[in-house]
Design an enzyme around this catalytic site. Structure first.
Site, PDB file in Angstrom:
ATOM      1  N   SER A 143       0.858  -1.185   0.000  1.00  0.00           N
ATOM      2  CA  SER A 143       0.000   0.000   0.000  1.00  0.00           C
ATOM      3  C   SER A 143       0.892   1.232   0.000  1.00  0.00           C
ATOM      4  O   SER A 143       2.080   1.149   0.336  1.00  0.00           O
ATOM      5  CB  SER A 143      -0.849  -0.019   1.278  1.00  0.00           C
ATOM      6  OG  SER A 143      -1.514   1.221   1.458  1.00  0.00           O
ATOM      7  N   TYR A 156      -1.992  -1.090  10.561  1.00  0.00           N
ATOM      8  CA  TYR A 156      -2.119  -1.357   9.114  1.00  0.00           C
ATOM      9  C   TYR A 156      -0.800  -1.014   8.407  1.00  0.00           C
ATOM     10  O   TYR A 156      -0.297  -1.800   7.599  1.00  0.00           O
ATOM     11  CB  TYR A 156      -3.281  -0.545   8.537  1.00  0.00           C
ATOM     12  CG  TYR A 156      -3.518  -0.796   7.064  1.00  0.00           C
ATOM     13  CD1 TYR A 156      -4.075  -1.996   6.625  1.00  0.00           C
ATOM     14  CD2 TYR A 156      -3.176   0.161   6.104  1.00  0.00           C
ATOM     15  CE1 TYR A 156      -4.299  -2.227   5.266  1.00  0.00           C
ATOM     16  CE2 TYR A 156      -3.397  -0.064   4.752  1.00  0.00           C
ATOM     17  CZ  TYR A 156      -3.959  -1.264   4.333  1.00  0.00           C
ATOM     18  OH  TYR A 156      -4.167  -1.503   2.995  1.00  0.00           O
TER      19      TYR A 156
HETATM   20  P1  NDP Z   1     -11.905  -5.498  -0.302  1.00  0.00           P
HETATM   21  O1  NDP Z   1     -12.408  -5.406   1.092  1.00  0.00           O
HETATM   22  O2  NDP Z   1     -12.818  -5.175  -1.423  1.00  0.00           O
HETATM   23  O3  NDP Z   1     -11.294  -6.948  -0.566  1.00  0.00           O
HETATM   24  C1  NDP Z   1     -10.586  -7.639   0.420  1.00  0.00           C
HETATM   25  C2  NDP Z   1     -10.506  -9.086   0.013  1.00  0.00           C
HETATM   26  O4  NDP Z   1      -9.745  -9.786   1.007  1.00  0.00           O
HETATM   27  C3  NDP Z   1     -11.871  -9.744  -0.090  1.00  0.00           C
HETATM   28  O5  NDP Z   1     -11.921 -10.538  -1.240  1.00  0.00           O
HETATM   29  C4  NDP Z   1     -11.918 -10.630   1.161  1.00  0.00           C
HETATM   30  O6  NDP Z   1     -12.631 -11.825   0.880  1.00  0.00           O
HETATM   31  C5  NDP Z   1     -10.444 -10.947   1.327  1.00  0.00           C
HETATM   32  N1  NDP Z   1     -10.160 -11.411   2.688  1.00  0.00           N
HETATM   33  C6  NDP Z   1     -10.273 -10.750   3.850  1.00  0.00           C
HETATM   34  N2  NDP Z   1      -9.966 -11.580   4.872  1.00  0.00           N
HETATM   35  C7  NDP Z   1      -9.685 -12.785   4.316  1.00  0.00           C
HETATM   36  C8  NDP Z   1      -9.312 -14.042   4.830  1.00  0.00           C
HETATM   37  N3  NDP Z   1      -9.167 -14.265   6.157  1.00  0.00           N
HETATM   38  N4  NDP Z   1      -9.097 -15.066   3.975  1.00  0.00           N
HETATM   39  C9  NDP Z   1      -9.241 -14.884   2.646  1.00  0.00           C
HETATM   40  N5  NDP Z   1      -9.600 -13.710   2.092  1.00  0.00           N
HETATM   41  C10 NDP Z   1      -9.804 -12.680   2.935  1.00  0.00           C
HETATM   42  O7  NDP Z   1     -10.607  -4.562  -0.337  1.00  0.00           O
HETATM   43  P2  NDP Z   1      -9.477  -4.317  -1.453  1.00  0.00           P
HETATM   44  O8  NDP Z   1      -9.794  -5.026  -2.700  1.00  0.00           O
HETATM   45  O9  NDP Z   1      -9.217  -2.876  -1.472  1.00  0.00           O
HETATM   46  O10 NDP Z   1      -8.211  -5.000  -0.732  1.00  0.00           O
HETATM   47  C11 NDP Z   1      -7.310  -5.864  -1.396  1.00  0.00           C
HETATM   48  C12 NDP Z   1      -5.910  -5.550  -0.929  1.00  0.00           C
HETATM   49  O11 NDP Z   1      -5.524  -4.265  -1.374  1.00  0.00           O
HETATM   50  C13 NDP Z   1      -5.709  -5.539   0.578  1.00  0.00           C
HETATM   51  O12 NDP Z   1      -4.512  -6.200   0.900  1.00  0.00           O
HETATM   52  C14 NDP Z   1      -5.613  -4.051   0.897  1.00  0.00           C
HETATM   53  O13 NDP Z   1      -4.882  -3.821   2.072  1.00  0.00           O
HETATM   54  C15 NDP Z   1      -4.893  -3.568  -0.348  1.00  0.00           C
HETATM   55  N6  NDP Z   1      -4.966  -2.129  -0.615  1.00  0.00           N
HETATM   56  C16 NDP Z   1      -6.157  -1.557  -0.967  1.00  0.00           C
HETATM   57  C17 NDP Z   1      -6.221  -0.203  -1.208  1.00  0.00           C
HETATM   58  C18 NDP Z   1      -7.504   0.491  -1.569  1.00  0.00           C
HETATM   59  O14 NDP Z   1      -7.529   1.730  -1.595  1.00  0.00           O
HETATM   60  N7  NDP Z   1      -8.573  -0.229  -1.850  1.00  0.00           N
HETATM   61  C19 NDP Z   1      -5.022   0.652  -1.111  1.00  0.00           C
HETATM   62  C20 NDP Z   1      -3.839  -0.069  -0.766  1.00  0.00           C
HETATM   63  C21 NDP Z   1      -3.815  -1.404  -0.537  1.00  0.00           C
HETATM   64  P3  NDP Z   1     -13.634 -12.582   1.896  1.00  0.00           P
HETATM   65  O15 NDP Z   1     -14.192 -11.566   2.832  1.00  0.00           O
HETATM   66  O16 NDP Z   1     -14.649 -13.187   0.971  1.00  0.00           O
HETATM   67  O17 NDP Z   1     -12.777 -13.621   2.554  1.00  0.00           O
END
Ligand code: NDP
Length: 248
Positions: A143, A156
Site C-alpha cells: 500500500s 495497518y
Molecule cells: P476489499 O475489502 O474489497 O477486498 C478484500 C478481500 O480480502 C476480499 O476478497 C476478502 O474476501 C479478502 N479477505 C479478507 N480476509 C480474508 C481471509 N481471512 N481469507 C481470505 N480472504 C480474505 O478490499 P481491497 O480489494 O481494497 O483490498 C485488497 C488488498 O488491497 C488488501 O490487501 C488491501 O490492504 C490492499 N490495498 C487496498 C487499497 C484500496 O484503496 N482499496 C489501497 C492499498 C492497498 P472474503 O471476505 O470473501 O474472505
C-alpha cells in the site's frame, strides 16, 4: 488475449471483491486461467461461473488465508487441475483503522493474521511448486501505507511495511529459481476495504476523503497485467501508484 498472460495459471487470494475480483476478471479476459480464493464462497463461485460462461477459464476454491492448510489446498488445487502455477497474487487484506489508544486488539490480531501471515502462507504454498517448475511469479499487495505512516493507521502501516520487507527478502532469495517477485502499493482505490472500519467517526472521515479521489479497481488490475506480461527475463519488482488527485 495478451502475450505472456494468455495460458498462465494465476492464483488470487481475496478474489471475492475489490482489487482481487477486478484482477481475476481482467486477467481472465486476457486469456489467463484464474483460480479465485476467498472466504465468501458464493461470491467467488458466482464470479468463476460468470467467467466460465463467457468462455474463460476460472475455478473458485473457498479459502481463509489465516488457515495455512487452506492456502496450501488452494494452490495445490490449482496445480492439480491446471498442471502448474505461474502467478501467486497475495492480495487478501483488511484495514480496520483506529488509533492505538482505542485498543482494538482483536483488529490488530486480524490485520497481522491476514495482511502478514496470509501473505507468508501464500508464499509457503506457491514456492515449492515454483522451485520445482523453475519459474513463477509471486505478487504481494502492500500500500502507499507500506511507504509512509499516518496516525490511526499504525498497525495497518506496520503490516504493509512488513509486506514490502518480506517481498524484498523474497526477491533476493529466489533468484536461483528464476522466480519473479513484485510488490504493488496502491493509493486510494474504490473497493469494500473501508466497510470494515469499526470506529464510525473514523470510517466517516476516511470514506468522504476516499470517495472524492479513489480510482476504479481496474487500475490495479492493469498494474498486475503490466508486471505479469513482461518477458520472462524482466522482473518488475515494485509498483507504487496513486490517484492523480491523491496528495499524500
Ligand atoms: P476489499 O475489502 O474489497 O477486498 C478484500 C478481500 O480480502 C476480499 O476478497 C476478502 O474476501 C479478502 N479477505 C479478507 N480476509 C480474508 C481471509 N481471512 N481469507 C481470505 N480472504 C480474505 O478490499 P481491497 O480489494 O481494497 O483490498 C485488497 C488488498 O488491497 C488488501 O490487501 C488491501 O490492504 C490492499 N490495498 C487496498 C487499497 C484500496 O484503496 N482499496 C489501497 C492499498 C492497498 P472474503 O471476505 O470473501 O474472505
Amino acid at each position: 488475449m495478451s502475450d505472456n498472460i494468455e495460458g498462465k495459471v494465476i492464483v488470487i487470494t481475496g478474489a471475492s471483491s475489490g482489487l482481487g475480483e477486478a484482477t481475476a476478471r481482467h486477467l481472465a479476459e486476457q486469456g489467463a486461467t484464474v483460480v479465485l480464493g476467498a472466504r465468501r464462497a458464493e461470491r467467488i463461485d458466482t464470479i468463476a461461473k460468470e467467467l466460465t460462461d463467457q468462455g474463460h477459464k476460472a475455478l473458485a476454491v473457498t479459502t481463509d488465508v489465516t488457515r495455512r492448510d487452506q492456502v496450501a489446498a488452494l494452490v495445490d488445487k490449482a496445480v492439480e487441475t491446471f498442471g502448474r502455477i505461474d502467478v501467486m497474487l497475495n492480495n487478501a487484506g483488511l484495514m480496520p483503522l483506529a488509533p492505538l489508544e482505542r485498543l482494538k486488539i482483536d483488529e490488530w490480531d486480524r490485520m497481522v493474521d491476514v495482511n502478514v501471515k496470509g501473505v507468508l502462507y501464500g508464499i509457503a504454498a506457491a514456492l515449492p511448486h515454483m522451485k520445482r517448475q523453475k519459474s513463477g511469479h509471486i505478487i504481494n499487495v502492500s500500500s502507499v501505507y507500506g511507504h509512509k505512516v499516518a496516525p490511526g493507521a499504525a498497525v495497518y502501516c506496520g503490516t504493509k511495511h512488513a509486506v514490502r520487507a518480506i517481498s524484498e527478502g523474497l526477491r533476493q532469495e529466489v533468484k536461483p529459481y528464476d522466480i519473479r517477485t513484485t510488490v504493488i502499493s496502491p493509493g486510494a482505490v474504490a473497493t469494500e476495504l473501508l466497510d470494515h472500519i469499526s470506529e464510525e467517526d473514523i470510517a466517516k472521515g476516511v470514506r468522504e476523503h476516499v470517495a472524492e479521489i479513489a480510482v476504479p479497481a481496474l487500475s490495479f488490475a492493469r498494474m498486475v497485467a503490466f508486471a505479469v506480461s513482461q518477458p520472462a527475463e524482466v522482473d518488475v519488482n515494485e509498483i507504487l501508484f496513486r490517484p492523480t488527485s491523491q496528495p499524500v
